[in-house]
Design a protein around this motif. Structure first.
Motif, PDB file in Angstrom:
ATOM      1  N   GLN A 150       0.862  -1.174   0.000  1.00 46.75           N
ATOM      2  CA  GLN A 150       0.000   0.000   0.000  1.00 46.75           C
ATOM      3  C   GLN A 150       0.904   1.230   0.000  1.00 46.75           C
ATOM      4  OE1 GLN A 150      -2.268  -1.542   3.569  1.00 46.75           O
ATOM      5  NE2 GLN A 150      -3.941  -0.539   2.486  1.00 46.75           N
ATOM      6  N   MET A 151       0.662   2.133  -0.916  1.00 48.15           N
ATOM      7  CA  MET A 151       1.485   3.337  -0.986  1.00 48.15           C
ATOM      8  C   MET A 151       1.242   4.199   0.242  1.00 48.15           C
ATOM      9  SD  MET A 151       3.688   5.253  -2.362  1.00 48.15           S
ATOM     10  CE  MET A 151       4.193   6.952  -2.000  1.00 48.15           C
ATOM     11  N   PRO A 152       2.296   4.515   1.003  1.00 46.83           N
ATOM     12  CA  PRO A 152       2.108   5.341   2.198  1.00 46.83           C
ATOM     13  C   PRO A 152       1.421   6.668   1.860  1.00 46.83           C
ATOM     14  CG  PRO A 152       4.292   4.374   2.196  1.00 46.83           C
ATOM     15  CD  PRO A 152       3.684   4.063   0.857  1.00 46.83           C
ATOM     16  N   SER A 153       0.564   7.109   2.772  1.00 48.21           N
ATOM     17  CA  SER A 153      -0.236   8.303   2.524  1.00 48.21           C
ATOM     18  C   SER A 153       0.242   9.520   3.293  1.00 48.21           C
ATOM     19  CB  SER A 153      -1.699   8.030   2.910  1.00 48.21           C
ATOM     20  OG  SER A 153      -1.800   7.709   4.291  1.00 48.21           O
ATOM     21  N   CYS A 154       0.843   9.315   4.432  1.00 47.82           N
ATOM     22  CA  CYS A 154       1.097  10.427   5.353  1.00 47.82           C
ATOM     23  C   CYS A 154       2.542  10.461   5.822  1.00 47.82           C
ATOM     24  CB  CYS A 154       0.162  10.326   6.553  1.00 47.82           C
ATOM     25  SG  CYS A 154      -1.581  10.390   6.144  1.00 47.82           S
ATOM     26  N   ALA A 155       3.362  11.167   5.104  1.00 46.68           N
ATOM     27  CA  ALA A 155       4.719  11.457   5.550  1.00 46.68           C
ATOM     28  C   ALA A 155       4.955  12.942   5.245  1.00 46.68           C
ATOM     29  CB  ALA A 155       5.752  10.587   4.832  1.00 46.68           C
ATOM     30  N   PRO A 156       4.843  13.795   6.244  1.00 47.66           N
ATOM     31  CA  PRO A 156       4.642  13.509   7.661  1.00 47.66           C
ATOM     32  C   PRO A 156       3.211  13.071   7.969  1.00 47.66           C
ATOM     33  CG  PRO A 156       4.602  15.866   7.306  1.00 47.66           C
ATOM     34  CD  PRO A 156       4.981  15.244   5.986  1.00 47.66           C
ATOM     35  N   GLY A 197       1.742  -4.690  -8.060  1.00 47.28           N
ATOM     36  CA  GLY A 197       1.735  -5.060  -6.653  1.00 47.28           C
ATOM     37  C   GLY A 197       1.279  -3.974  -5.709  1.00 47.28           C
ATOM     38  N   ILE A 198       0.965  -2.768  -6.211  1.00 47.50           N
ATOM     39  CA  ILE A 198       0.433  -1.710  -5.359  1.00 47.50           C
ATOM     40  C   ILE A 198      -1.076  -1.861  -5.309  1.00 47.50           C
ATOM     41  CG2 ILE A 198       0.125   0.762  -5.033  1.00 47.50           C
ATOM     42  CD1 ILE A 198       2.945   0.056  -4.497  1.00 47.50           C
ATOM     43  N   VAL A 199      -1.611  -2.133  -4.134  1.00 46.79           N
ATOM     44  CA  VAL A 199      -3.033  -2.457  -4.025  1.00 46.79           C
ATOM     45  C   VAL A 199      -3.865  -1.346  -3.407  1.00 46.79           C
ATOM     46  CG1 VAL A 199      -2.691  -4.947  -3.969  1.00 46.79           C
ATOM     47  CG2 VAL A 199      -2.641  -3.639  -1.829  1.00 46.79           C
ATOM     48  N   GLY A 200      -3.221  -0.253  -3.030  1.00 44.82           N
ATOM     49  CA  GLY A 200      -4.018   0.818  -2.461  1.00 44.82           C
ATOM     50  C   GLY A 200      -3.181   1.851  -1.747  1.00 44.82           C
ATOM     51  N   LEU A 201      -3.858   2.658  -0.949  1.00 48.76           N
ATOM     52  CA  LEU A 201      -3.236   3.726  -0.186  1.00 48.76           C
ATOM     53  C   LEU A 201      -3.077   3.265   1.252  1.00 48.76           C
ATOM     54  CD1 LEU A 201      -2.370   6.771  -0.505  1.00 48.76           C
ATOM     55  CD2 LEU A 201      -4.632   7.354   0.401  1.00 48.76           C
ATOM     56  N   GLY A 202      -1.900   3.488   1.810  1.00 50.79           N
ATOM     57  CA  GLY A 202      -1.652   3.103   3.189  1.00 50.79           C
ATOM     58  C   GLY A 202      -2.492   3.920   4.159  1.00 50.79           C
ATOM     59  N   GLU A 203      -2.482   3.502   5.401  1.00 53.77           N
ATOM     60  CA  GLU A 203      -3.367   4.076   6.407  1.00 53.77           C
ATOM     61  C   GLU A 203      -3.339   5.606   6.407  1.00 53.77           C
ATOM     62  OE1 GLU A 203      -2.029   3.562  10.558  1.00 53.77           O
ATOM     63  OE2 GLU A 203      -0.485   2.259   9.721  1.00 53.77           O
ATOM     64  N   MET A 204      -4.520   6.191   6.277  1.00 57.57           N
ATOM     65  CA  MET A 204      -4.671   7.641   6.244  1.00 57.57           C
ATOM     66  C   MET A 204      -4.678   8.158   7.674  1.00 57.57           C
ATOM     67  SD  MET A 204      -4.886  10.516   4.812  1.00 57.57           S
ATOM     68  CE  MET A 204      -4.827  10.033   3.084  1.00 57.57           C
ATOM     69  N   MET A 205      -3.452   8.384   8.193  1.00 63.50           N
ATOM     70  CA  MET A 205      -3.295   8.760   9.596  1.00 63.50           C
ATOM     71  C   MET A 205      -3.706  10.190   9.884  1.00 63.50           C
ATOM     72  SD  MET A 205       0.322   6.926  10.474  1.00 63.50           S
ATOM     73  CE  MET A 205       1.093   7.557   8.992  1.00 63.50           C
ATOM     74  N   ASN A 206      -3.648  11.035   8.876  1.00 67.59           N
ATOM     75  CA  ASN A 206      -4.010  12.434   9.099  1.00 67.59           C
ATOM     76  C   ASN A 206      -5.532  12.575   9.076  1.00 67.59           C
ATOM     77  OD1 ASN A 206      -4.121  15.188   9.322  1.00 67.59           O
ATOM     78  ND2 ASN A 206      -3.108  15.634   7.382  1.00 67.59           N
ATOM     79  N   PHE A 207      -6.164  11.919  10.056  1.00 66.24           N
ATOM     80  CA  PHE A 207      -7.626  11.949  10.065  1.00 66.24           C
ATOM     81  C   PHE A 207      -8.182  13.349  10.320  1.00 66.24           C
ATOM     82  CE2 PHE A 207      -6.373  10.592  14.336  1.00 66.24           C
ATOM     83  CZ  PHE A 207      -7.172  11.343  15.188  1.00 66.24           C
ATOM     84  N   PRO A 208      -7.499  14.223  11.092  1.00 64.28           N
ATOM     85  CA  PRO A 208      -8.010  15.595  11.181  1.00 64.28           C
ATOM     86  C   PRO A 208      -7.993  16.299   9.825  1.00 64.28           C
ATOM     87  CG  PRO A 208      -6.491  15.150  12.971  1.00 64.28           C
ATOM     88  CD  PRO A 208      -6.353  14.029  11.996  1.00 64.28           C
ATOM     89  N   GLY A 209      -6.971  15.985   8.998  1.00 68.01           N
ATOM     90  CA  GLY A 209      -6.913  16.589   7.672  1.00 68.01           C
ATOM     91  C   GLY A 209      -8.071  16.156   6.792  1.00 68.01           C
ATOM     92  N   VAL A 210      -8.396  14.850   6.851  1.00 67.61           N
ATOM     93  CA  VAL A 210      -9.533  14.360   6.070  1.00 67.61           C
ATOM     94  C   VAL A 210     -10.815  15.015   6.545  1.00 67.61           C
ATOM     95  CG1 VAL A 210     -10.901  12.324   5.473  1.00 67.61           C
ATOM     96  CG2 VAL A 210      -8.401  12.163   5.562  1.00 67.61           C
ATOM     97  N   ILE A 211     -11.012  15.078   7.844  1.00 66.75           N
ATOM     98  CA  ILE A 211     -12.228  15.655   8.413  1.00 66.75           C
ATOM     99  C   ILE A 211     -12.357  17.128   8.026  1.00 66.75           C
ATOM    100  CG2 ILE A 211     -13.356  16.265  10.604  1.00 66.75           C
ATOM    101  CD1 ILE A 211     -11.970  13.666  11.728  1.00 66.75           C
TER     102      ILE A 211
END
Length: 608
Positions: A152-158, A183-197
């Protein structure tokens, strides 16, 4: 967009293999492998099919039924299961290879004997150090392995922009590029949940690129708030979440059409509290997936991997067949790969396990893509290494030799004692507590207080050699005496975290990691007690898991010798800079109040 072939190329696609599979199933051509007299576990129907057989050709199941004798030719390998259960190879729905302190090759070598044949990995640890290049290095070595390692392609760096500085950043353009790789099956965990919100354009652009490519968006909602903020996050597109710790967390996610990923890792014990949504509330188990998230090398060598998670789920009351679904077909279906992996059915990759007991789940023989991969705990396939450039092995960049006074938390002028914020470690859980304590001041420096179980913590910038050191305090480790533990594994920014009761020992431990290129170093009374060398990005070793586990065991023993009694204390140590999980963390910018996603002061009050 046409989806790239999802599996590594030694395995032909189903359409490429179909003519041979059809011929084998019809009895016109011989299989490569036939396993007969097995109790085949069907995770599609939740049945045990006694006395069935399977035939494999070109690495894929060709025939699954009561009698495969018509599939046997002169050169067919035939194995009598002797009535044992034949279950699908196990899938880990969310994990980070780097957290095992191993490269993909050595991680695969460690987990294959435990029956793991498919992993969905998010290499956001190395992404924080080397950006897209680091992801590509992990991805390329993963594709060399004899099992299925999807990326999964990392989503949040930072992970939290503005609250930390990483070695490299991940951009929407990086995500779009990675989605073109096999072999890339998606987006890695979207840790910046305040950003999404909040509707952050960058986060939504990454999600949109993933969804437009028909891939899965990984979630990470690390908050107990299940009100409008949670619903806003779900509306943004994340398809799963592994940060739940309560039954209501699992239920809320499943009700929103998200998969509840419940984890049993080295330090996370979140299965028992959430699986009751299935075992007691009776909700549909298709909405729940087992994962590890993080397992260190010692756990892999001593206790297992996904087999450990399945056994634990069963011990927590799950029907064995339901627990197996949560570690096979549920996972494959979630990522849109149920036609490729996750079950013993025609066309799927020939990944399977022979076991004599569905509850204890001894892993007696493992097959990956129709090839015997492990037997009685011994690996029987090669796990090739990729190319790790020299500069990736020189990632610890310190501006100068650190001194004891670098590890000083200054007090307000004239203060004799202060009320300071303290990071409170919670055993076996990712969240911390935001504590306060009264601490003494000596020569203008705030002092740790082992009597209150309060040690010093420092974050040393190690990516750009800025010389920056941020100081604070942490409670929960129980350290005593003059000691220090330093680590370049410091999720997610992976600067250097140093915890100790003595500034001189903290400097010694930190400088040692600069000299060896990263890892973990434990010191007491001015001498080293243990170290784990992790020269690749300061995160991983390309040595065998048994060697790394031995060094890690020495590290754990040394931490205990310094007074620590926490279970898996190093995992807690390594998360002290994880500024997306409440409540209080440390970063290169200062102390972070993760309940408000804002920097906060170390000192709240003082006495002159």
């Amino acid at each position: 967009m046409t989806q790239p072939h999802p599996l590594p190329r030694p395995l032909p696609s189903w359409p490429e293999a179909a003519p041979r599979l059809i011929a084998v199933a019809a009895g016109r051509a011989p299989a490569d492998l036939v396993i007969s007299n097995a109790a085949v576990v069907s995770v599609h129907t939740r049945e045990v099919l006694q006395g069935w057989s399977v035939a494999v050709a070109m690495g894929r199941f060709a025939y699954v039924g009561p009698d495969a004798s018509h599939c046997i030719g002169e050169d067919t390998q035939v194995i009598d299961a002797e009535g044992r259960y034949l279950i699908p190879g196990l899938c880990d729905g969310h994990m980070h290879i780097e957290s095992g302190m191993l490269t993909p090759a050595e991680f695969a070598r460690a987990v294959i004997p435990h029956g793991t044949t498919t992993m969905f990995t998010d290499p956001h640890e190395i992404a924080n150090v080397f950006g897209l290049r680091g992801v590509r290095l992990m991805h390329d070595e993963a594709l060399l392995q004899p099992i299925n390692i999807f990326t999964q392609m990392p989503s949040c760096a930072p992970s939290a922009p503005g609250l930390e500085t990483t070695g490299h950043e991940i951009t929407p353009d990086d995500v779009a590029e990675a989605l073109t790789w096999p072999g890339i099956v998606g987006l890695g965990e979207m840790m910046n949940f305040p950003g999404v919100i909040a509707g952050d354009e960058k986060m939504l652009a990454e999600i949109a690129a993933t969804q437009n490519a028909g891939r899965t968006v990984g979630g990470h909602y690390a908050s107990p708030d299940l009100g409008p903020a949670f619903h806003a996050y779900a509306a943004g597109g994340p398809a799963d979440d592994h940060e739940g710790t309560r039954e209501q967390d699992a239920i809320a996610r499943m009700r929103q059409g998200m998969r509840a990923m419940i984890r049993l890792g080295s330090a996370w014990y979140d299965v028992e509290s959430q699986i009751t949504a299935i075992t007691e509330k009776g909700l549909d188990p298709r909405g729940m997936i087992l994962c590890t998230d993080d397992c260190h090398s010692g756990t892999l060598v001593e206790d297992g991997h996904m087999n450990r998670a399945v056994r634990h789920a069963i011990d927590c009351g799950a029907d064995p067949l339901v627990a197996l679904q949560m570690a096979t077909i549920n996972t494959a279906t979630h990522f849109g790969l149920e036609r490729e992996v996750g079950s013993i059915t025609p066309g799927r990759a020939g990944d399977m396990i022979l076991t004599s007991d569905l509850r204890r789940l001894p892993i007696e023989r493992v097959f990956a893509r129709g090839v015997s991969a492990a037997e009685d705990g011994r690996i029987t396939v090669e796990c090739p290494h990729g190319d790790w450039p020299e500069e990736v092995r020189r990632s610890v960049r310190l501006k100068r030799t650190l001194r004891a006074d670098d590890f000083t938390a200054p007090a307000p002028e004239g203060a004799r004692e202060v009320t300071a914020r303290v990071i409170g470690v919670v055993e076996n859980q990712a969240p911390t507590r935001a504590l306060t304590a009264t601490l003494a001041v000596n020569d203008g420096a705030i002092q740790p207080d082992p009597a209150q179980d309060i040690a010093h913590i420092a974050l040393v910038e190690r990516h750009r050699a800025t010389g920056g050191v941020v100081n604070g305090f942490v409670s929960g480790f129980g350290y005593q005496g003059r000691m220090a533990v330093a680590s370049t594994v410091a999720h997610d920014s992976h600067h250097m975290i140093v915890v100790g009761t003595c500034r001189e020992n903290m400097a010694l431990a930190a400088n040692r990691l600069g000299a060896i290129g990263g890892g973990v170093s434990v010191w007491r009374d001015g001498r080293p007690l243990a170290e784990v060398r992790l020269p690749i990005a300061g995160l991983m070793s390309d040595r065998p898991a048994t060697e790394v586990a031995k060094a890690a065991a020495g590290m754990v023993a040394a931490m205990a010798e310094c007074g620590c009694t926490l279970n898996n204390a190093f995992m807690q140590h390594s998360l002290l800079a994880l500024v997306v999980i409440p409540e209080l963390r440390i970063s290169d910018k200062g102390l972070v109040d993760v309940t408000r996603f804002a920097l906060t002061d170390l000192v709240t009050d003082h006495t002159a």
